[in-house]
Write a protein that holds these residues in place. Structure first.
Motif, PDB file in Angstrom:
ATOM      1  N   ALA A 233       0.831  -1.205   0.000  1.00  0.00           N
ATOM      2  CA  ALA A 233       0.000   0.000   0.000  1.00  0.00           C
ATOM      3  C   ALA A 233       0.865   1.253   0.000  1.00  0.00           C
ATOM      4  CB  ALA A 233      -0.924   0.001   1.209  1.00  0.00           C
ATOM      5  N   ALA A 234       1.971   1.223   0.767  1.00  0.00           N
ATOM      6  CA  ALA A 234       2.863   2.384   0.821  1.00  0.00           C
ATOM      7  C   ALA A 234       3.490   2.652  -0.532  1.00  0.00           C
ATOM      8  CB  ALA A 234       3.949   2.164   1.876  1.00  0.00           C
ATOM      9  N   MET A 235       3.910   1.586  -1.225  1.00  0.00           N
ATOM     10  CA  MET A 235       4.544   1.823  -2.526  1.00  0.00           C
ATOM     11  C   MET A 235       3.522   2.191  -3.589  1.00  0.00           C
ATOM     12  SD  MET A 235       5.840  -1.961  -3.607  1.00  0.00           S
ATOM     13  CE  MET A 235       4.747  -3.325  -3.952  1.00  0.00           C
ATOM     14  N   LEU A 236       2.235   1.974  -3.284  1.00  0.00           N
ATOM     15  CA  LEU A 236       1.167   2.390  -4.199  1.00  0.00           C
ATOM     16  C   LEU A 236       0.588   3.741  -3.813  1.00  0.00           C
ATOM     17  CD1 LEU A 236      -0.580  -1.064  -4.637  1.00  0.00           C
ATOM     18  CD2 LEU A 236       0.692   0.195  -6.384  1.00  0.00           C
ATOM     19  N   GLY A 237       1.326   4.471  -2.951  1.00  0.00           N
ATOM     20  CA  GLY A 237       0.955   5.850  -2.670  1.00  0.00           C
ATOM     21  C   GLY A 237       0.080   6.064  -1.459  1.00  0.00           C
ATOM     22  N   GLN A 238      -0.251   4.991  -0.732  1.00  0.00           N
ATOM     23  CA  GLN A 238      -1.089   5.141   0.450  1.00  0.00           C
ATOM     24  C   GLN A 238      -0.227   5.506   1.660  1.00  0.00           C
ATOM     25  OE1 GLN A 238      -4.605   4.907   0.371  1.00  0.00           O
ATOM     26  NE2 GLN A 238      -3.919   5.077  -1.743  1.00  0.00           N
ATOM     27  N   PRO A 239      -0.727   6.408   2.507  1.00  0.00           N
ATOM     28  CA  PRO A 239       0.032   6.720   3.717  1.00  0.00           C
ATOM     29  C   PRO A 239       0.015   5.553   4.690  1.00  0.00           C
ATOM     30  CG  PRO A 239      -2.113   7.797   3.778  1.00  0.00           C
ATOM     31  CD  PRO A 239      -1.983   7.176   2.410  1.00  0.00           C
ATOM     32  N   VAL A 240       1.086   5.410   5.435  1.00  0.00           N
ATOM     33  CA  VAL A 240       1.114   4.446   6.528  1.00  0.00           C
ATOM     34  C   VAL A 240       0.428   5.112   7.710  1.00  0.00           C
ATOM     35  CG1 VAL A 240       2.583   3.145   8.107  1.00  0.00           C
ATOM     36  CG2 VAL A 240       3.251   3.398   5.710  1.00  0.00           C
ATOM     37  N   SER A 241      -0.702   4.564   8.096  1.00  0.00           N
ATOM     38  CA  SER A 241      -1.468   5.152   9.183  1.00  0.00           C
ATOM     39  C   SER A 241      -0.824   4.789  10.516  1.00  0.00           C
ATOM     40  CB  SER A 241      -2.910   4.629   9.132  1.00  0.00           C
ATOM     41  OG  SER A 241      -3.668   5.177  10.174  1.00  0.00           O
ATOM     42  N   MET A 242      -0.625   5.773  11.368  1.00  0.00           N
ATOM     43  CA  MET A 242       0.033   5.510  12.643  1.00  0.00           C
ATOM     44  C   MET A 242      -0.374   6.550  13.677  1.00  0.00           C
ATOM     45  SD  MET A 242       3.900   6.839  11.696  1.00  0.00           S
ATOM     46  CE  MET A 242       4.544   6.619  13.343  1.00  0.00           C
ATOM     47  N   LEU A 243      -0.386   6.139  14.914  1.00  0.00           N
ATOM     48  CA  LEU A 243      -0.549   7.065  16.014  1.00  0.00           C
ATOM     49  C   LEU A 243       0.813   7.683  16.306  1.00  0.00           C
ATOM     50  CD1 LEU A 243      -2.768   4.841  18.333  1.00  0.00           C
ATOM     51  CD2 LEU A 243      -3.528   6.799  16.980  1.00  0.00           C
ATOM     52  N   ILE A 244       0.835   8.964  16.616  1.00  0.00           N
ATOM     53  CA  ILE A 244       2.111   9.586  16.995  1.00  0.00           C
ATOM     54  C   ILE A 244       2.661   8.803  18.190  1.00  0.00           C
ATOM     55  CG2 ILE A 244       3.256  11.667  17.832  1.00  0.00           C
ATOM     56  CD1 ILE A 244       1.082  13.285  16.414  1.00  0.00           C
ATOM     57  N   PRO A 245       3.842   8.226  18.062  1.00  0.00           N
ATOM     58  CA  PRO A 245       4.311   7.291  19.095  1.00  0.00           C
ATOM     59  C   PRO A 245       4.900   7.990  20.308  1.00  0.00           C
ATOM     60  CG  PRO A 245       5.957   7.508  17.390  1.00  0.00           C
ATOM     61  CD  PRO A 245       4.778   8.337  16.939  1.00  0.00           C
ATOM     62  N   GLU A 246       4.938   7.268  21.394  1.00  0.00           N
ATOM     63  CA  GLU A 246       5.802   7.658  22.493  1.00  0.00           C
ATOM     64  C   GLU A 246       7.240   7.422  22.050  1.00  0.00           C
ATOM     65  OE1 GLU A 246       4.889   6.119  26.377  1.00  0.00           O
ATOM     66  OE2 GLU A 246       2.752   5.918  25.871  1.00  0.00           O
ATOM     67  N   VAL A 247       8.155   8.225  22.578  1.00  0.00           N
ATOM     68  CA  VAL A 247       9.575   8.057  22.253  1.00  0.00           C
ATOM     69  C   VAL A 247      10.347   7.868  23.555  1.00  0.00           C
ATOM     70  CG1 VAL A 247      11.593   9.012  21.083  1.00  0.00           C
ATOM     71  CG2 VAL A 247       9.296   9.560  20.243  1.00  0.00           C
ATOM     72  N   ILE A 248      10.978   6.710  23.673  1.00  0.00           N
ATOM     73  CA  ILE A 248      11.781   6.403  24.854  1.00  0.00           C
ATOM     74  C   ILE A 248      13.219   6.822  24.572  1.00  0.00           C
ATOM     75  CG2 ILE A 248      12.525   4.605  26.452  1.00  0.00           C
ATOM     76  CD1 ILE A 248       9.472   5.133  26.391  1.00  0.00           C
ATOM     77  N   GLY A 249      13.753   7.699  25.384  1.00  0.00           N
ATOM     78  CA  GLY A 249      15.148   8.099  25.236  1.00  0.00           C
ATOM     79  C   GLY A 249      16.069   7.114  25.937  1.00  0.00           C
ATOM     80  N   PHE A 250      17.059   6.619  25.214  1.00  0.00           N
ATOM     81  CA  PHE A 250      18.011   5.672  25.798  1.00  0.00           C
ATOM     82  C   PHE A 250      19.373   6.357  25.823  1.00  0.00           C
ATOM     83  CE2 PHE A 250      18.512   1.026  26.712  1.00  0.00           C
ATOM     84  CZ  PHE A 250      19.849   1.070  27.080  1.00  0.00           C
TER      85      PHE A 250
END
Length: 915
Positions: A233-250
């Motif tokens: 789907a991504a290579m056919l132009g569809q956006p990858v649907s995602m929730l803005i993630p939490e980011v863990i700092g390491f």
């Protein structure tokens, strides 16, 4: 762009001019982003570039900026990566789906040539080579020849795809592993694109059809693994649907001590992050320890993001990034652009950077110790000094599980013998179930804990010159002492790129590895993906007769049950030099920190410390790695050898499906109309399988060997394929008939509907018969009975294996009800029209006392919304209970895919204007 038109700016780098969307300019309108994690800055730039008031709104960008207030957000965004990366196991079914979509479009009276990747796609053939031949100078040539014979039908199909589709490139077999090729050659850190005579610059981003796509995060490239379905789907132009993630700092500080490797570091990081709980989250590494962390070490850590459960493990661009790009032969103009663009956009790592994170961890790298991980999960780190005791415990647990002392088992009479340790200089561990073996002209005792596979394999470590040179140096010192590998050990060297053999040869270490049996067997994933090949017949017979618990030691990233080899119950991840060391010791019950590996030519004991190379020796060897090696090996990376070039393919735009047991026209689009059918609730479904915690995609859709007496094995034999020519499930992913039969067919899967049974079996409830899961599913389909799967925590962990979802759908499963899901598999289930449902907190198959005899009905599927609670009615005889399960369709995009019957159906209808 309507919201902030002044964000489109000009960047002059040397004599070249680029246009870019400015994050500092966007911050003037949206708010300060100085402390936004750099991985989220890349997502913000992506939103800025694609803002159109429809798929990307200003509120999406504002949500990313406002993320800094709490370190989290509930906002859903659409992310469009710059490119897509595929390997052949997951890439072949992807191209099959594209070919099938072309056929479906033609059937609907539309132009099939409209189906084309809209974003660049690179497919690297790396998962097919198997370790059939080993331990000799001709192993590589023989394995390549066998690979081409086995996979010719697949390769003909990929060659067709290469000429039929635009924006689609294939890296031929025998070149390297996709992630290492991506790191050493394909990745740019900053991508460019020509439009109407203007060159636009933006961050290099991607999704890949393999979970270890995250390796490229080490180069400051944001990317992660998705299911093949989502990648299409991504290579056919569809956006990858995602929730803005939490980011863990390491936060990393300090430096690794003498004798400690990047593998030891990554196993420690993996253990820490798994305990923290980072599934579905970004991890971003920061801290002053990065200044002394080579990029190859960063890539090793980034590679194993799936093992610690994160979406990605990101390292920002800094001076070390540029140094690596210079080493690997990137052009000077590209390197200059990466530096200028990263600094201009605030993506450059500065000393003392302290972004805002959702949460943080800290590791002082001076505390890392020599480690392995196993016996069946990569997050289960075991210190080298504790390895013998760890294996002893496995044997004790096995003894407790067996009430009587019978042949092949350890019981009360033989329990102590089961864990008894009779360590001799030869590494023999005597045991009631030890087997006497004659192999060639050598006779020996094969004991519990015997290392039957020692493999330097996987991009995780073979991309890292320091650990590869360490393995070569250890081999040299062992050879000088007169040590040899034990005769029962299957040894192999399978680097992720040809550059590795170049620099081992330049350092004159290849001869030393060869002398210990670590001859080159191929450039590909091999043992790490389950392509370890057969063990010598005498070894397999001994393991079977004694029901021996033996071991593999591999420099890979995965050691799930049944993955490396069906007969090898314990599998240990280790650094390449430790792989060599265990091949010398011959048994994981030998404590390498205390016990000798063997004797020198004078009969004196030789210990691991005697042959472990110093950091100075390793550094001197690493200096042999030079830019010309990379330029030579990647100069004609898409060309292939004469055999590849000689493959003739049709020039038809619509694939002409041949008679093949490798490639079949899948049924996904059969009967598909321009409008989707209405979704019906599930009524009176039967339970196909009831599974425990941490069921992996390897359990659901194995990639390894096909048993002759399995449904897939019987199918192949019915179609004239002899067991010797079965190849693997992974290589036959273009044939839905094989893959349906292979779904839930892992030899180690445990269906709780059957007590004491291991393997892909179930109980067919109407008759009470035990049969294969495939056979039961077909009987249910004949009766028109829908199916569900019940599971525990972390359902679908592991590789981004689309057939784990496709096979589930084709077996007739309408829903999977689990305590929790791994991110990629949850998405894949939705992408195939299977609804993932989550038990409410505190409710499990165990608290509900499910037996598998129940009938399951699910109400509310026709009126879903993201995260909605649905009613699951569980009926067993006269008893009836209702559970409120959470629908794990998390976003509106995912809901649209589900309503259309799957993501490909949605994309196809959209491309012809029917959605």
């Amino acid at each position: 762009m309507s919201h902030t038109p002044d964000t489109l700016q000009t960047l002059d780098v040397g004599s070249k001019q680029y246009r870019y969307y400015s994050l500092p300019k966007a911050a003037d309108a949206l708010g300060n982003i100085d402390r936004l994690p750099k991985s989220l800055k890349i997502l913000l730039e992506n939103q800025l570039r694609f803002a159109d008031d429809e798929s990307v709104e200003q509120d999406d960008m504002q949500a990313l900026v406002d993320w800094q207030k709490e370190g989290k957000s509930s906002r859903e965004i659409g992310y469009r990566p710059a490119r897509v990366l595929m390997q052949d196991f997951t890439g072949v079914p992807g191209v099959v789906d594209l070919a099938s979509m072309r056929a479906a479009v033609e059937k609907l009276g539309e132009d099939p040539a409209r189906i084309n990747p809209l974003s660049p796609v690179d497919l690297v053939i790396d998962h097919s080579v198997m370790v059939d031949k080993f331990g000799n100078a001709t192993a590589f040539e023989e394995n390549v020849e066998i690979e081409m014979q086995r996979n010719r039908e697949r390769y003909e199909f990929l060659r067709w795809g290469q000429q039929a589709f635009n924006n689609f490139s294939v890296v031929p077999p025998g070149t390297g592993i996709c992630h290492q090729v991506n790191l050493e050659y394909l990745g740019r850190s900053v991508w460019t694109k020509e439009e109407d005579g203007v060159t636009f610059a933006y961050p290099d981003t991607l999704v890949g059809t393999d979970s270890h796509t995250t390796m490229i995060n080490g180069l400051g490239v944001l990317g992660w693994g998705v299911g093949g379905i989502e990648a299409e789907a991504a290579m056919l132009g569809q956006p990858v649907s995602m929730l803005i993630p939490e980011v863990i700092g390491f936060k990393l500080t300090g430096k690794l001590r003498e004798g400690i490797t990047a593998t030891d570091l990554v196993l420690t990081v993996t253990e820490m992050l798994r305990k923290k709980g980072v599934v579905g989250k970004f991890v971003e590494f920061y801290g002053d320890g990065l200044k002394d962390l080579p990029l190859a070490d960063r890539a090793t850590i980034a590679n194993m993001a799936p093992e610690y459960g994160a979406t990605c493990g990101f390292f920002p661009v800094d001076e070390e990034t540029l140094n690596y790009m210079r080493l690997t032969g990137r052009e000077d103009d590209q390197i200059a652009l990466v530096e200028a663009y990263s600094k201009t956009q605030g993506l450059w790592r500065e000393p003392g950077d302290e972004p805002v994170f959702s949460d943080t961890l800290h590791l002082d790298m001076t505390e890392v110790e020599a480690s392995l991980a196993g016996p069946k999960r990569p997050q289960d780190r075991v210190a080298l000094k504790d390895m013998a005791a760890a294996f002893d415990k496995i044997m004790q647990d096995d003894a407790k599980a067996q009430p009587t002392a019978e042949k092949g088992k350890f019981g009360s009479e033989g329990g102590q013998a089961a864990v008894g340790i009779n360590r001799s200089l030869e590494g023999d561990f005597k045991h009631a179930d030890s087997q006497n073996v004659t192999l060639g002209d050598q006779s020996f005792s094969l004991d519990p804990g015997a290392v039957v596979i020692a493999a330097i394999t996987s991009c995780t470590n073979t991309s890292n010159p320091s650990v590869m040179m360490a393995a070569g140096l250890l081999a040299r010192k062992a050879r000088e002492k007169g040590l040899t590998t034990k005769p029962w050990v299957k040894t192999s060297l399978a680097p992720g790129s040809k550059v590795v053999t170049d620099y081992l040869a330049a350092a004159k270490l290849n001869d030393d590895l060869d002398a210990l049996g670590f001859n080159l067997v191929g450039y590909g994933c091999t043992t790490c993906i389950g392509n370890s090949g057969p063990l010598p017949e005498a070894i397999e017979k001994a393991v079977n007769q004694g029901d021996l618990t033996v071991a593999s030691v591999l420099s890979g990233n995965r050691n799930f049950e049944g993955r490396v080899h069906p007969l090898v119950k314990t599998n240990w991840l280790a650094s390449p030099p430790l792989v060599v060391a265990y091949a010398l010791a011959g048994n994981v019950q030998r404590d390498l920190t205390k016990d000798p590996l063997g004797e020198d030519s004078d009969g004196n004991p030789v210990y691991l410390k005697d042959i472990w190379p110093s950091q100075a020796e390793i550094a001197e060897a690493v200096e042999q790695v030079n830019t010309e090696m990379f330029r030579k090996e990647y100069g004609e990376v898409f060309k292939g050898d004469e055999t590849w070039q000689a493959i003739n393919v049709s020039e038809s735009q619509v694939y002409q499906w041949p008679e093949s047991t490798y490639i079949q026209h899948p049924p996904f689009f059969e009967g598909m109309g321009r409008e989707p059918d209405a979704i019906e609730d599930v009524r009176n479904a039967r339970i196909l399988a009831m599974l425990g915690d941490s069921v992996t995609t390897d359990h659901i859709s194995p990639a390894g060997s096909i048993k002759p007496d399995s449904p897939a094995g019987r199918y192949l034999q019915e179609h004239g394929v002899k067991p010797v020519d079965f190849n693997s499930y992974g290589s036959r992913r273009g044939n839905h008939e094989v893959m349906m039969r292979g779904t839930f067919a892992n030899v180690r899967i445990k269906n709780e509907m059957l007590e004491g049974v291991v393997g892909g079996e179930t109980r067919y409830v109407p008759s009470g018969e035990q049969m294969s899961i495939y056979d039961a599913a077909m009987k249910y389909q004949e009766a028109g009975t829908p199916l569900v799967v019940i599971a525990g925590k972390e359902y679908g962990t592991g590789s981004s294996r689309d057939w784990a979802a496709k096979g589930t759908r084709l077996l007739g499963v309408r829903a999977v009800i689990a305590e929790s899901f791994e991110r990629i598999h949850r998405s894949n289930l939705i992408g195939m029209g299977v609804v993932p449902l989550q038990f409410p907190e505190g409710e499990t198959r165990e608290t509900l006392k499910l037996t598998g005899d129940e009938e399951i009905s699910i109400a509310g599927l026709s009126d879903l919304s993201p995260g909605k609670t649905v009613k699951v009615v569980i009926k067993n005889g006269e008893q009836e209970r209702t559970v409120d399960a959470k629908c794990r369709i998390d976003t509106l995009n995912e809901l649209a895919y589900y309503r259309h019957g799957g993501i490909l159906h949605y994309v196809l209808r959209k491309m012809i204007g029917a959605a």
